[in-house]
Scaffold this active site. Structure first.
Site, short mmCIF file in Angstrom:
data_model
loop_
_atom_site.label_atom_id
_atom_site.label_comp_id
_atom_site.label_asym_id
_atom_site.label_seq_id
_atom_site.Cartn_x
_atom_site.Cartn_y
_atom_site.Cartn_z
CD GLU A 117 43.04 45.92 44.49
OE1 GLU A 117 43.65 45.11 45.24
OE2 GLU A 117 42.39 45.57 43.51
NE ARG B 75 40.51 40.56 44.66
CZ ARG B 75 41.30 40.50 45.74
NH1 ARG B 75 41.03 41.25 46.80
NH2 ARG B 75 42.35 39.72 45.77
#
Lengths: 789, 494
Positions: free
Chosen positions: A731, A326
């Site tokens: 997030e 990620r």
């Protein structure tokens, strides 16, 4: 019984979607009436477990004398590696490298080696401290630099993303900069530490209450540890006292030990580690070394990018593979790279195994991108914001380093709006003037400002995890209960899903009962992670509602002999032809006619696919966007600073619950600000984490909140058909405070008249800020010296 | 001595009489495990997160005062004569939410909710103590000891103002029942020595200074505890099990601060909160440093006496007290001796306190008019953090502006709180200007060889310590104290 009052002519329900409904547990939180696992009524005969932790970072166990532990007052049992009937592994990633207790080799200081079961928690803790363990110590490898030097291995297969011809484009670039940045990790500091309560049942069954974001994984790993099928283990969780990724995998070991204790003693066993043990023994956000090279032209267009993201993963894989993936997925942030090469290095070290933490590597990736932007700006003597705008996805290109096409990009729109609303240009000019005056008169303070964007990919990059289940029951009195695989950690998932259900049936929110997450109701769930909780579980619940509504419609068509298009779910009632029936009466009628009023629901995110080996695919269903402008003041004698003002504009699609979403943005910002400023993890040479409690590990407090703090929602419906066109919010806001780091850097740069790149690492503690200032002053003096020489 | 083997205190609306229990049993464990009052949470068990905050009301000079404290590091055996109020007591008798609770719900002040009861208690303590809504800065001060990881604090800070709109504090149950509670607590008070023992370990809680002196003399091996903000951690973190504990909490003679004109005399039991009021009045910089000492919960329980007696090299009051030329009076039996504070600290955690001695009071001369004072606390986080470096400086000057007395006291720079002799020498006889300050700053290198640790590197400590002397000079020249944050922040202070 609750008897709702219905007005037949109402035009809306209370608590449907797009409303700022209060958190479902707010009134219980404030009264101390919300049950966390440690607050639940305790089963008779409950025993308590405590962990014995290693006092060696790396080496072999040569002796383990637990006699004093066994005979300590109150002790009922001691658990060691010999007490594990199934497999001694709770790895979440099929690497089989996360033993509950190591058999021989200790891999980090603070690793659990055994557990004690005693009548009280204090007795268990006192007993655990009496162990005599000897080690054959071996030198520990603690940092990324040491891992590189020692030639350690990777904990997982590293990912690589490539597009274009980096070598040629870099060589042809008019400007090239190559440098390295250190970026610290972060402790989750959920206020409720890990906890598990295991209650033994018939036939070797176990019921577990576990503070976890991933009940299904707890279920499966405890089943493996006990050597029983998954159907013998039930995991339930009503709420967590915070999680932030720290309870995605890290609860496994606590649940497993509680279950082993229950198995061995035949009694219920609770394991709640002391805060210090929790902080020492559980994983954190990965710290990174980012080695970057960027090629660019005279205007500041990025031409080529080559970055290595090296992460300290600790002793095992845990989620380090997908976390470092990620980082690569976000190394472009909002910018188009014509030629790009991105590599991950997930290093094994003799430290606690690092894990998921809000953003999951994404924020580290974005920091790499923003760091290069800053480099380019200093090299060209321009405002970093100008460089940002030059490089947005758009006409030049829309292809990410992972070959996904960026659609409906909001970066330029958000930046333009925020730049105007926060008066960025005028404030920046004023700050520069003031700093010049302070430089001239030798003043102590300098100010800095920065505006940074975020583009965050939404979906699990393990594509198969993008699925969810739900169960909706409509009771004969019209009340409804909803269950789904998502977990509540404070983020407001339960209330958002309940709003979706209320909206679907057009009933008031207080008709919808929110029930604890349990593997007995919804099997094979994904973790509540990747900001996906509402997207997935909201859709699954809606699917269940729609199934029931279909049956109700079919029933009504049949019963009242009207066509389908003449049946409408109105607020608190159902229109059937030209008559309106109150919801409870309608449901009662359906029940009396033997209509099935319960349904499971299921959702899988469409249109996504990812080929990790090839580094190509549509990894994300959509992107969430945002931007923040931060202003700081710095004391040049001490490095102390203060965040004066922050303005945020953030994209959550069409907000399901603006109050909850703003809370997520605000909290995420402050948490990310802590990561980049005062939160510092500090290991000594022996590998001991010395910042293992709030006395030494400093998360933001109330006075750290920016003096002026403006938060706005963009409120533009998602272009993809997500749940009611909303977007994920968990997030992305954590990435916004990169603007604070850059504002600090801007203030630091002023002491050398913005001519030298400040090279400020994170966390930017007062110490790092002061040393960056000193380094700049020394360099400036040096350059002046050379100039005159 | 007449011993009493029970303690009595009020828990919410019930009188408790306890005897024969673990003398270092914490209030938090007792509430949660034995009373099953689980609204009060354990977040850290070291008084740093505030999830366990409760109110403790106690009678002082006949007046009942409620203060928030950390239940995780308060011993039950120390609660004799107190009113303990937990979050379960706040709701109205009708079942409705307390105004602070109501405001928190309305403004979305909770997310995961785990820190929330503690935050509600801290806000309630503040609310009870003010007729109208305090400033944002005051609210943040009251919340410095309450960590929240979810919200970012905005709605929590805002909630207090909203609470005032819902209801006035004078209507609150704790305000309405104040006289009745005070009467009940008054009935418990006596002058007997309390002795709590589980058969193996004992806590003594004397009521008078003489009883205390006798007990310390006859049990020289006992651990003396005032607020338990440090000793509490010996129990919860280091798992120590002291066989004997002597608690000062009931000795009201020691809970005093006297203004003797040219000096303040601070009794060993005076809380840091009360000491801040008295010492802070001498100079806003002192007020600011003591505002940043621990948290409100810690200052309500902790004492100046304890901060001095435990000899920590990073305590914040010793550098301050040394700079002000304070002295400490130690008592043993009927004998007393007074030691300059500077000489009291001998080596790391070793003080000039013999078995049988206890700290009775600290005498603090007020700075003379015209004296120059500088107080700096440097820490990673501004509030509720331990200093990486603490510097408190005092200069006396003659008519010509030459320095006649220089005291530069530092914390965090050596194994004890310590003066910088070489730097002081560099200032003596000089006018305090850039040149002499620079000489003093450079001389510091011979005074200290600080350590690297998790709070700061040796290099940072050395650099900042020297820069504090420069800051002192710059502020003196400017005639004003401006700091980047807190109540001395430039625009707030100007």
């Amino acid at each position: 019984m609750h008897k709702p009052i219905f007005a037949l002519n109402r035009d809306s329900i209370t608590g449907g979607v797009y409303q700022s409904t209060r958190h479902d547990s707010g009134h219980k939180h404030v009264a101390g009436e919300a049950f966390y696992i440690d607050d639940m009524p305790e089963p008779a005969g409950l025993l308590h477990a405590a962990l014995g932790l290693s006092h060696c970072a790396h080496g072999l166990i040569t002796g383990m004398d637990l006699s004093a532990v066994t005979t300590s007052p109150g002790v009922e049992a001691v658990l060691t590696v010999d007490d594990i009937p199934g497999v001694n592994d709770v790895s979440p990633s099929n690497h089989h490298d996360d033993p509950i207790f190591p058999e021989k080799r200790v891999m980090f200081y603070g690793q659990p080696l055994f557990a004690v079961i005693a009548r009280t928690r204090n007795e268990a803790r006192l007993a655990a401290a009496k162990a005599k363990i000897t080690y054959q110590q071996e030198p520990p490898v603690l940092t990324i630099a040491e891992a590189r030097k020692a030639g350690m291995d990777y904990v997982a297969e590293p990912m690589s993303l490539n597009r274009g011809d980096v070598e040629t484009a870099m060589a042809a670039s008019p400007h090239r900069i190559k440098r390295s940045m250190n970026l610290g990790g972060q402790e989750h500091f959920y206020l409720e530490s890990h906890i598990a309560l295991a209650i033994p049942g018939e036939d070797g069954d176990i019921t577990l209450y576990s503070s976890t974001q991933h009940p299904s994984e707890i279920q499966h790993s405890v089943a493996h540890v006990l050597g029983v099928p998954s159907n013998a283990v039930t995991v339930e969780i009503r709420r967590m006292g915070g999680a932030f990724g720290g309870k995605e995998t890290q609860g496994n070991i606590f649940a497993a030990i509680a279950a082993l204790g229950a198995r061995k003693t035949g009694q219920a066993v609770k394991l709640r580690p002391d805060r210090d043990d929790d902080m020492v023994a559980t994983g954190k956000r990965h710290d990174f070394v980012i080695d970057y090279e960027v090629g660019f032209d005279d205007e500041g267009h990025i031409l080529a990018v080559d970055i290595v993201f090296a992460a300290r993963c600790g002793f095992s894989a845990d989620l380090s593979g997908p976390v470092t993936d990620r980082a690569l997925f976000h190394a472009d942030n909002a910018y188009f790279y014509p030629h790009v090469r991105l590599n991950a290095q997930p290093w094994r070290t003799h430290t606690v195994s690092n894990t998921a933490f809000r953003g999951f590597g994404g924020p580290q990736g974005v920091i790499g991108a923003e760091r290069m932007i800053e480099e380019i700006a200093y090299a060209l003597g321009k405002d970093p914001l100008e460089i940002r705008k030059l490089n947005f996805y758009g006409e030049k290109g829309n292809l990410t380093p992972y070959h996904q096409t960026v659609e409906s990009d909001l970066s330029a729109e958000i930046i333009a709006k925020l730049e105007a609303s926060c008066d960025y240009q005028a404030r920046r000019a004023a700050i520069r003037e003031e700093n010049a005056r302070e430089n001239a008169k030798g003043g102590l303070f300098r100010r800095g400002i920065a505006l940074t964007p975020v583009k965050f990919g939404i979906s699990f990059t393990n594509s198969w995890q993008n699925q969810a289940g739900a169960l909706v029951n409509v009771y004969a009195d019209g009340s409804v209960s909803v269950n789904h695989g998502g977990t509540e950690m404070g983020q407001g998932l339960y209330i958002k899903v309940a709003q979706v259900v209320a909206q679907a049936f057009q009933i008031d929110l207080d008709m919808v009962k929110i029930t604890p997450t349990t593997t007995a109701k919804i099997p094979n769930t994904s973790p509540t992670a990747a900001s996906s909780g509402t997207d997935l579980n909201g859709m699954a619940a809606l699917n269940a509602c729609n199934n029931i509504k279909e049956r109700l419609v079919a029933f009504a068509c049949d019963k009242f002999q009207v066509p389908e298009d003449q049946i409408e779910f109105l607020p608190g009632r159902v229109r059937v032809g030209n008559r309106e029936i109150e919801w409870p009466d309608f449901v009662k009628e359906a029940y009396s006619n033997r209509i099935h009023l319960s349904s499971s629901g299921f959702y899988r995110t469409p249109d996504i696919h990812w080929d990790r080996k090839a580094g190509r695919g549509r990894a994300f269903y959509y992107y969430s966007y945002g931007a923040a402008a931060s202003e700081v003041t710095v004391d040049t004698l001490t490095g102390e600073y203060r965040v004066e003002r922050v303005d945020i504009l953030h994209d959550v699609g069409a907000s399901l619950n603006p109050a909850i979403d703003i809370g997520q943005i605000e909290g995420g910002f402050v948490q990310g600000m802590g990561w980049l400023t005062t939160e510092e993890l500090w290991w000594d040479a022996k590998g001991r984490l010395r910042t293992h409690a709030p006395s030494t590990y400093k998360i933001p407090v109330a006075s750290d909140r920016p003096r002026i703090f403006n938060i706005e929602l963009l409120n533009k419906p998602n272009h993809m058909p997500s749940i009611h066109r909303s977007k994920a919010v968990g997030e992305p806001p954590l990435v916004l405070p990169i603007s604070v780091l850059h504002a600090l850097s801007d203030a630091v740069a002023s002491v050398a008249d913005y001519k030298i790149f400040p090279n400020l690492d994170a966390p930017a503690t007062p110490e790092r800020v002061l040393f960056a200032i000193e380094a700049l002053r020394a360099k400036a003096q040096d350059q002046e010296g050379h100039g005159h020489g | 001595m007449i011993m009493r083997r029970t303690i009595k205190f009020l828990l919410n609306d019930r009188m408790q009489t306890l005897e024969g229990f673990d003398p270092t049993l914490t209030l938090l464990d007792w509430l949660r495990n034995e009373c099953r009052l689980t609204g009060t949470k354990e977040g850290c068990a070291e008084g740093d997160c505030g999830a366990c905050s409760v109110l403790v009301g106690r009678l002082r000079n006949g007046e009942l005062r409620y203060e928030a404290i950390n239940a995780c590091i308060r011993f039950v055996a120390m609660l004799d004569g107190c009113h303990v109020v937990t979050v379960e007591h706040l709701k109205k008798r009708s079942g409705g939410l307390h105004p602070v609770q109501q405001a928190m719900v309305e403004l979305h002040g909770s997310q995961c909710g785990f820190c929330t009861p503690g935050i509600v208690m801290s806000l309630t303590a503040l609310w009870l103590g003010h007729d109208t809504a305090p400033s944002r800065e005051r609210i943040e001060e009251a919340l410095a000891g309450n960590l929240c990881r979810c919200t970012g604090y905005g709605p929590i800070v805002a909630a207090l103002g909203r609470a005032y709109e819902i209801e006035a504090p004078s209507a609150d149950r704790l305000a309405v029942e104040r006289a009745d509670v005070a009467r009940k607590l008054g009935l418990i008070a006596d002058r007997q020595v309390v002795e709590i023992s589980d058969g193996e370990r004992t806590l003594f809680a004397p009521a008078t200074s003489d009883q205390l002196a006798d007990l310390v003399a006859s049990h020289p091996d006992a651990t003396i505890v005032a607020g338990a903000t440090d000793v509490g951690l010996w129990i919860t973190k280091m798992l120590m099990r002291p066989a004997k504990v002597i608690a000062l909490g009931r000795v009201s003679e020691l809970d005093r601060i006297e203004d003797k004109g040219d000096r303040l005399v601070i009794g060993a039991l005076a809380s840091l909160r009360d000491a801040r009021e008295a010492l802070g009045a001498l100079d806003p910089q002192i007020d600011e440093m003591l505002r940043r000492f621990g948290s409100e919960q810690v200052r309500n329980a902790g004492t100046v006496g304890g901060n001095v007696a435990n000899g920590s090299p990073i305590g914040d009051t010793p550098p301050l007290l040394i700079a002000l030329d304070a002295s400490v009076t130690l008592r043993r039996g009927t004998e007393r001796r007074t030691v300059p504070l500077e000489k009291f600290f001998i080596a790391y955690k070793k003080q000039d306190r013999q078995p049988g001695d206890f700290v009775e009071e600290i005498s603090v001369p007020k700075p003379k008019p015209g004296a120059l004072l500088h107080v700096s606390k440097i820490s990673k986080r501004f509030d509720e953090d331990i200093s990486s470096v603490c510097g408190v400086f005092r200069l006396e000057r003659d008519a010509g502006g030459k320095v006649t007395e220089a005291v530069l006291a530092f914390g965090g720079m050596a194994a004890t709180p310590k003066r910088a002799a070489a730097a002081e020498a560099a200032l003596l006889g000089k006018v305090f200007d850039r040149a002499s300050a620079e000489a003093a700053a450079e001389a510091l290198a011979t005074d200290f060889t600080p350590l690297d640790d998790w709070r700061a590197s040796a290099r940072y400590r050395a650099t900042v310590a020297a820069n504090l002397i420069r800051r002192f000079q710059a502020e003196t020249a400017a005639g004003a104290v401006h700091r980047v944050a807190g109540i001395l922040q430039s625009d707030a202070h100007a």
